[in-house]
Design a protein around this motif. Structure first.
Motif, PDB file in Angstrom:
ATOM      1  N   UNK A   1       0.837  -1.207   0.000  1.00  0.00           N
ATOM      2  CA  UNK A   1       0.000   0.000   0.000  1.00  0.00           C
ATOM      3  C   UNK A   1       0.866   1.250   0.000  1.00  0.00           C
ATOM      4  N   UNK A   2       1.935   1.223   0.789  1.00  0.00           N
ATOM      5  CA  UNK A   2       2.845   2.363   0.843  1.00  0.00           C
ATOM      6  C   UNK A   2       3.502   2.603  -0.528  1.00  0.00           C
ATOM      7  N   UNK A   3       3.937   1.484  -1.144  1.00  0.00           N
ATOM      8  CA  UNK A   3       4.553   1.606  -2.461  1.00  0.00           C
ATOM      9  C   UNK A   3       3.541   2.105  -3.492  1.00  0.00           C
ATOM     10  N   UNK A   4       2.299   1.618  -3.426  1.00  0.00           N
ATOM     11  CA  UNK A   4       1.275   2.054  -4.374  1.00  0.00           C
ATOM     12  C   UNK A   4       0.977   3.540  -4.216  1.00  0.00           C
ATOM     13  N   UNK A   5       0.896   3.994  -2.927  1.00  0.00           N
ATOM     14  CA  UNK A   5       0.677   5.420  -2.685  1.00  0.00           C
ATOM     15  C   UNK A   5       1.812   6.255  -3.243  1.00  0.00           C
ATOM     16  N   UNK A   6       3.027   5.773  -3.033  1.00  0.00           N
ATOM     17  CA  UNK A   6       4.193   6.494  -3.551  1.00  0.00           C
ATOM     18  C   UNK A   6       4.144   6.580  -5.081  1.00  0.00           C
ATOM     19  N   UNK A   7       3.759   5.442  -5.711  1.00  0.00           N
ATOM     20  CA  UNK A   7       3.680   5.432  -7.168  1.00  0.00           C
ATOM     21  C   UNK A   7       2.603   6.384  -7.666  1.00  0.00           C
ATOM     22  N   UNK A   8       1.457   6.419  -6.951  1.00  0.00           N
ATOM     23  CA  UNK A   8       0.387   7.343  -7.361  1.00  0.00           C
ATOM     24  C   UNK A   8       0.840   8.792  -7.250  1.00  0.00           C
ATOM     25  N   UNK A   9       1.554   9.079  -6.173  1.00  0.00           N
ATOM     26  CA  UNK A   9       2.057  10.453  -6.001  1.00  0.00           C
ATOM     27  C   UNK A   9       3.043  10.807  -7.109  1.00  0.00           C
ATOM     28  N   UNK A  10       3.919   9.863  -7.425  1.00  0.00           N
ATOM     29  CA  UNK A  10       4.894  10.109  -8.486  1.00  0.00           C
ATOM     30  C   UNK A  10       4.225  10.260  -9.845  1.00  0.00           C
ATOM     31  N   UNK A  11       3.213   9.406 -10.099  1.00  0.00           N
ATOM     32  CA  UNK A  11       2.482   9.514 -11.360  1.00  0.00           C
ATOM     33  C   UNK A  11       1.755  10.842 -11.472  1.00  0.00           C
ATOM     34  N   UNK A  12       1.194  11.315 -10.354  1.00  0.00           N
ATOM     35  CA  UNK A  12       0.525  12.618 -10.367  1.00  0.00           C
ATOM     36  C   UNK A  12       1.521  13.733 -10.686  1.00  0.00           C
ATOM     37  N   UNK A  13       2.728  13.609 -10.113  1.00  0.00           N
ATOM     38  CA  UNK A  13       3.765  14.602 -10.415  1.00  0.00           C
ATOM     39  C   UNK A  13       4.131  14.572 -11.897  1.00  0.00           C
ATOM     40  N   UNK A  14       4.267  13.349 -12.440  1.00  0.00           N
ATOM     41  CA  UNK A  14       4.597  13.215 -13.861  1.00  0.00           C
ATOM     42  C   UNK A  14       3.483  13.805 -14.732  1.00  0.00           C
ATOM     43  N   UNK A  15       2.219  13.527 -14.336  1.00  0.00           N
ATOM     44  CA  UNK A  15       1.093  14.063 -15.106  1.00  0.00           C
ATOM     45  C   UNK A  15       1.094  15.585 -15.091  1.00  0.00           C
ATOM     46  N   UNK A  16       1.376  16.179 -13.895  1.00  0.00           N
ATOM     47  CA  UNK A  16       1.440  17.644 -13.813  1.00  0.00           C
ATOM     48  C   UNK A  16       2.583  18.189 -14.673  1.00  0.00           C
ATOM     49  N   UNK A  17       3.707  17.492 -14.626  1.00  0.00           N
ATOM     50  CA  UNK A  17       4.841  17.921 -15.458  1.00  0.00           C
ATOM     51  C   UNK A  17       4.494  17.835 -16.946  1.00  0.00           C
ATOM     52  N   UNK A  18       3.798  16.763 -17.331  1.00  0.00           N
ATOM     53  CA  UNK A  18       3.395  16.626 -18.731  1.00  0.00           C
ATOM     54  C   UNK A  18       2.442  17.739 -19.139  1.00  0.00           C
ATOM     55  N   UNK A  19       1.493  18.083 -18.243  1.00  0.00           N
ATOM     56  CA  UNK A  19       0.569  19.177 -18.544  1.00  0.00           C
ATOM     57  C   UNK A  19       1.318  20.485 -18.738  1.00  0.00           C
ATOM     58  N   UNK A  20       2.289  20.735 -17.853  1.00  0.00           N
ATOM     59  CA  UNK A  20       3.068  21.973 -17.995  1.00  0.00           C
ATOM     60  C   UNK A  20       3.858  21.981 -19.305  1.00  0.00           C
ATOM     61  N   UNK A  21       4.389  20.818 -19.663  1.00  0.00           N
ATOM     62  CA  UNK A  21       5.145  20.737 -20.923  1.00  0.00           C
ATOM     63  C   UNK A  21       4.226  20.965 -22.111  1.00  0.00           C
ATOM     64  N   UNK A  22       3.047  20.323 -22.081  1.00  0.00           N
ATOM     65  CA  UNK A  22       2.094  20.504 -23.184  1.00  0.00           C
ATOM     66  C   UNK A  22       1.646  21.965 -23.290  1.00  0.00           C
ATOM     67  N   UNK A  23       1.390  22.592 -22.142  1.00  0.00           N
ATOM     68  CA  UNK A  23       1.006  24.005 -22.157  1.00  0.00           C
ATOM     69  C   UNK A  23       2.125  24.876 -22.720  1.00  0.00           C
ATOM     70  N   UNK A  24       3.352  24.544 -22.330  1.00  0.00           N
ATOM     71  CA  UNK A  24       4.492  25.311 -22.846  1.00  0.00           C
ATOM     72  C   UNK A  24       4.637  25.121 -24.352  1.00  0.00           C
ATOM     73  N   UNK A  25       4.448  23.877 -24.798  1.00  0.00           N
ATOM     74  CA  UNK A  25       4.537  23.613 -26.241  1.00  0.00           C
ATOM     75  C   UNK A  25       3.437  24.349 -26.983  1.00  0.00           C
TER      76      UNK A  25
END
Length: 430
Positions: free
Chosen positions: A113-137
């Protein structure tokens, strides 16, 4: 794999077999002493290999005795089905193992559960980074598109059509759906530049490879031209109407728009022609000879109701104002056709005025060194003079032009005076 443990297990099974079948034939095996002592664990005997082997056999014999006794008791006195006692060693061991297994499972669940939570948090960070990149593009694309659009408009204003066309095609390829509206808006952004920019835009539209793009721009331009008195009856309006007619087809609202603009300009040019003002017409014929072919005959054709009311003397000079031989000869042929249709009896004065103009046209052809190219057309045109009176040909009217013109001018003047004396109306200008 731990090979020593495998050998120990194998040795244990051999010892059990020895205990169970003492009468069998003997076999000699060479087994390291350490392997036997590992099976004894804490009870390490003294006396070497023989003592270790005897101790192992004794322990295994005791184990077999215990298991046999447990099995016999279970068979002779089985426990009730509802017996919940857990005092036996096996049950206690089983409960202990079950508890340890549950604890291990809970620990594993927590870790997962701890690992899954960590992965979800990391995926959310990646998704936010992707959104920022797409907006910048997307921001960069918008800026690049705006920059390219500005370049297009600058090149259009400077009449650099090659570069303007290149940027136009790139913007269309990028999906800029509002580009036509932006271009037309730019053309009419400044009143003092709108005629020049409109002419440049029409040159650009002419080079567009897609007819749909041409139709779209013409459809946007037509209302803008029509609502401006400085343009709606100008050569630019005629240019737009004629080129628009090549791409709109025969039906639809766009055809109605094209025809309305064309008729408005043509009506004005017809009026200027009757008034002897040919400057705009000649300018159009000079700058756009390929389009003038569409209207040359119409311009040279006088409505029957005006035939006796306008100055034929002035109109007959119009063909020689045109820049090209084919334009001049077409106008002369159109005039001759009208003379045959409308001057069955009163033709001498008109032919006397027409002959010198044809002579001027022939001189023009000689200067252009195109006399041989148009020789047949000239011969045919001159031959039509005798169609009115076979006794009088082109040479006759050319030779006697001044005398005939003076004769009929004096006659017209006398007739005008007689009509004035009788209170009659004014005769038309000839």
């Amino acid at each position: 794999m731990d090979h020593s443990r495998v050998w120990c297990c194998l040795l244990s099974f051999i010892a059990m077999a020895v205990l169970c079948s003492a009468s069998s034939a003997a076999c000699n095996l060479q087994v390291p002493e350490s392997m036997i002592t590992d099976l004894l664990q804490a009870d390490q005997p003294t006396g070497g290999c023989s003592a270790a082997w005897a101790s192992l056999l004794s322990r295994l014999e005791q184990m077999r005795h215990n298991l046999t006794g447990c099995s016999e008791r279970e068979m002779t006195n089985p426990a009730p089905a509802d017996d919940t006692r857990t005092s036996t060693t096996c049950q206690l061991l089983l409960d202990e193992l079950q508890q340890k297994g549950n604890q291990t499972l809970l620990q594993l669940n927590k870790e997962m559960a701890s690992k899954a939570l960590y992965e979800r948090i990391e995926l959310a960070k990646v998704a936010r980074d992707q959104d920022r990149i797409h907006q910048a593009i997307e921001t960069m694309r918008t800026e690049e598109r705006n920059h390219r659009q500005q370049l297009l408009l600058l090149y259009l204003d400077a009449a650099d059509l090659r570069r303007a066309l290149r940027h136009y095609q790139l913007l269309v390829a990028q999906g800029d759906r509002h580009l036509p509206q932006q271009i037309v808006k730019f053309v009419y952004a400044a009143r003092r530049h709108e005629n020049r920019r409109l002419e440049n835009l029409l040159d650009l539209v002419r080079q567009l490879p897609a007819r749909q793009d041409q139709r779209t721009l013409y459809q946007l331009l037509q209302p803008e031209i029509m609502k401006r008195p400085t343009q709606n009856q100008s050569t630019l309006a005629m240019l737009t109407a004629l080129e628009m007619g090549q791409v709109v087809g025969e039906n639809g609202e766009l055809k109605k728009q094209q025809d309305a603009m064309y008729q408005l300009v043509l009506k004005r040019w017809m009026f200027l022609r009757l008034a002897g003002q040919y400057r705009e017409i000649v300018q159009f014929a000079t700058k756009h000879p390929h389009l003038f072919k569409q209207i040359g005959v119409k311009i040279a054709t006088i409505h029957p109701k005006n035939w006796w009311k306008f100055s034929f003397s002035q109109f007959v000079t119009y063909p020689n104002l045109l820049p090209l031989p084919e334009q001049r000869l077409e106008a002369f042929r159109t005039i001759m056709k009208q003379l045959k249709q409308r001057n069955g009896k009163f033709f001498a004065d008109h032919l006397a005025k027409l002959a010198p103009q044809i002579e001027r046209c022939e001189q023009f052809l000689r200067q252009q060194k195109k006399e041989l190219e148009w020789k047949d057309e000239l011969v045919k045109l001159k031959g039509q003079f005798a169609d009115f009176d076979r006794r009088k040909d082109y040479a006759y009217y050319l030779k006697n032009s001044k005398a005939l013109i003076k004769k009929y001018a004096d006659a017209a003047k006398q007739n005008k005076n007689r009509q004035a004396g009788r209170g009659g109306g004014l005769a038309g200008r000839r």
